[in-house]
Scaffold this motif. Sequence first.
Motif, short mmCIF file in Angstrom:
data_model
loop_
_atom_site.label_atom_id
_atom_site.label_comp_id
_atom_site.label_asym_id
_atom_site.label_seq_id
_atom_site.Cartn_x
_atom_site.Cartn_y
_atom_site.Cartn_z
N GLY A 42 0.35 98.88 39.16
CA GLY A 42 1.43 99.69 39.70
C GLY A 42 2.12 100.56 38.66
O GLY A 42 1.66 100.72 37.54
N LYS A 43 3.26 101.09 39.05
CA LYS A 43 4.07 101.96 38.19
C LYS A 43 4.88 101.14 37.19
O LYS A 43 5.25 99.99 37.46
N ASN A 44 5.18 101.77 36.06
CA ASN A 44 6.12 101.21 35.07
C ASN A 44 5.72 99.83 34.56
O ASN A 44 6.59 99.02 34.21
N CYS A 45 4.43 99.56 34.50
CA CYS A 45 3.97 98.30 33.94
C CYS A 45 3.80 98.43 32.43
O CYS A 45 3.63 99.54 31.91
N ASN A 46 3.85 97.31 31.75
CA ASN A 46 3.62 97.29 30.30
C ASN A 46 2.54 96.25 30.02
O ASN A 46 2.76 95.05 30.22
N ILE A 47 1.39 96.71 29.57
CA ILE A 47 0.25 95.85 29.30
C ILE A 47 0.13 95.72 27.78
O ILE A 47 -0.14 96.70 27.09
N GLY A 48 0.35 94.53 27.25
CA GLY A 48 0.41 94.32 25.81
C GLY A 48 -0.94 94.41 25.12
O GLY A 48 -1.95 94.82 25.70
N GLN A 49 -0.95 94.00 23.87
CA GLN A 49 -2.15 94.05 23.04
C GLN A 49 -3.15 92.97 23.43
O GLN A 49 -2.77 91.85 23.75
N ASN A 50 -4.44 93.34 23.42
CA ASN A 50 -5.52 92.38 23.65
C ASN A 50 -5.42 91.71 25.02
O ASN A 50 -5.57 90.49 25.15
N VAL A 51 -5.19 92.51 26.04
CA VAL A 51 -5.09 92.04 27.42
C VAL A 51 -6.33 92.48 28.18
O VAL A 51 -6.81 93.60 28.00
N VAL A 52 -6.85 91.59 29.04
CA VAL A 52 -7.95 91.95 29.93
C VAL A 52 -7.46 91.85 31.37
O VAL A 52 -6.90 90.83 31.77
N ASN A 61 4.51 96.86 40.74
CA ASN A 61 5.29 97.72 39.86
C ASN A 61 6.10 96.90 38.86
O ASN A 61 6.52 95.78 39.16
N ASN A 62 6.30 97.45 37.67
CA ASN A 62 7.17 96.86 36.66
C ASN A 62 6.72 95.47 36.22
O ASN A 62 7.53 94.61 35.90
N VAL A 63 5.41 95.26 36.18
CA VAL A 63 4.86 94.00 35.68
C VAL A 63 4.76 94.09 34.17
O VAL A 63 4.28 95.09 33.63
N LYS A 64 5.23 93.06 33.48
CA LYS A 64 5.18 93.02 32.01
C LYS A 64 4.20 91.93 31.59
O LYS A 64 4.38 90.76 31.93
N ILE A 65 3.15 92.32 30.85
CA ILE A 65 2.15 91.37 30.37
C ILE A 65 2.17 91.40 28.85
O ILE A 65 1.92 92.44 28.24
N GLN A 66 2.48 90.27 28.25
CA GLN A 66 2.56 90.18 26.81
C GLN A 66 1.16 90.04 26.20
O GLN A 66 0.16 90.00 26.91
N ASN A 67 1.08 89.95 24.88
CA ASN A 67 -0.20 89.97 24.17
C ASN A 67 -1.10 88.79 24.53
O ASN A 67 -0.64 87.69 24.84
N ASN A 68 -2.41 89.05 24.47
CA ASN A 68 -3.45 88.01 24.56
C ASN A 68 -3.51 87.30 25.90
O ASN A 68 -3.77 86.10 25.97
N VAL A 69 -3.30 88.04 26.98
CA VAL A 69 -3.38 87.47 28.33
C VAL A 69 -4.62 88.02 29.02
O VAL A 69 -4.88 89.22 28.97
N SER A 70 -5.38 87.15 29.67
CA SER A 70 -6.50 87.58 30.52
C SER A 70 -6.12 87.29 31.97
O SER A 70 -5.84 86.14 32.33
N VAL A 71 -6.11 88.34 32.78
CA VAL A 71 -5.78 88.21 34.20
C VAL A 71 -7.10 88.36 34.96
O VAL A 71 -7.66 89.45 35.05
N TYR A 72 -7.61 87.24 35.48
CA TYR A 72 -8.95 87.21 36.04
C TYR A 72 -8.99 87.57 37.52
O TYR A 72 -7.98 87.48 38.23
N THR A 73 -10.17 87.96 37.97
CA THR A 73 -10.41 88.29 39.37
C THR A 73 -9.87 87.17 40.26
O THR A 73 -10.11 85.99 40.01
N GLY A 74 -9.14 87.58 41.30
CA GLY A 74 -8.52 86.62 42.21
C GLY A 74 -7.03 86.52 42.05
O GLY A 74 -6.34 85.94 42.88
#
Length: 198
Positions: A42-52, A61-74
């Motif tokens: 979505g809009k205004n998200c922040n995807i950190g370093q080394n994220v999949v 919208n406005n989802v914040k993901i910090q470093n080294n996170v893998s968000v898998y299918t599902g």
Amino acid sequence: MPEDKEIPYFVHPSSIVDANCQIGENTKIWHFSHIMSGCVIGKNCNIGQNVVISPGVILGNNVKIQNNVSVYTGVTCEDDVFLGPSCVFTNVINPRSFINRKDQFLKTKVGKGASIGANATIVCGNDIGEYAFIGAGAVVTKNIPPYSLWIGNPARQQGWISRMGLKLVFDEEGIAICPESKEVYILKDNKIIVNNTI
């Protein structure tokens, strides 16, 4: 990286964005991340370093993901979700390297405004309710109710939490007021009702 130089979001040159992704305006994708085909951000998200972000993942919208996170299918994250550093999602309950179980992926939904702490693990097939708070290092093995606070391994409920992320203290009538927002919360039948008219 898409060829269109007029994209309305930022991608660091070290990151890879596959074709057929939907990415909202003002989203930022930082160093060494991989956004895979078929995901929606979505809009205004922040995807950190080394994220999949894997195929089929949906981020609001406005989802914040910090470093080294893998968000898998599902996995689906609704608006305003916070994913702490190195938190972990799974999508197969009984993985084996020699068996392909892609047809057995279990879904996980993280509700609006929920926070997942650093190094927490979310076992697939369990949903996180809106504004719930999962503490650092917790291992979630069941569905998490909205506005609830969970810590430990396995995660156990340690009370209730406001939209502002503050622990709620209820009186004998089951009413609590968030000290920051002054919102009124009612605990009834082990569920939270937000009621600002008391």
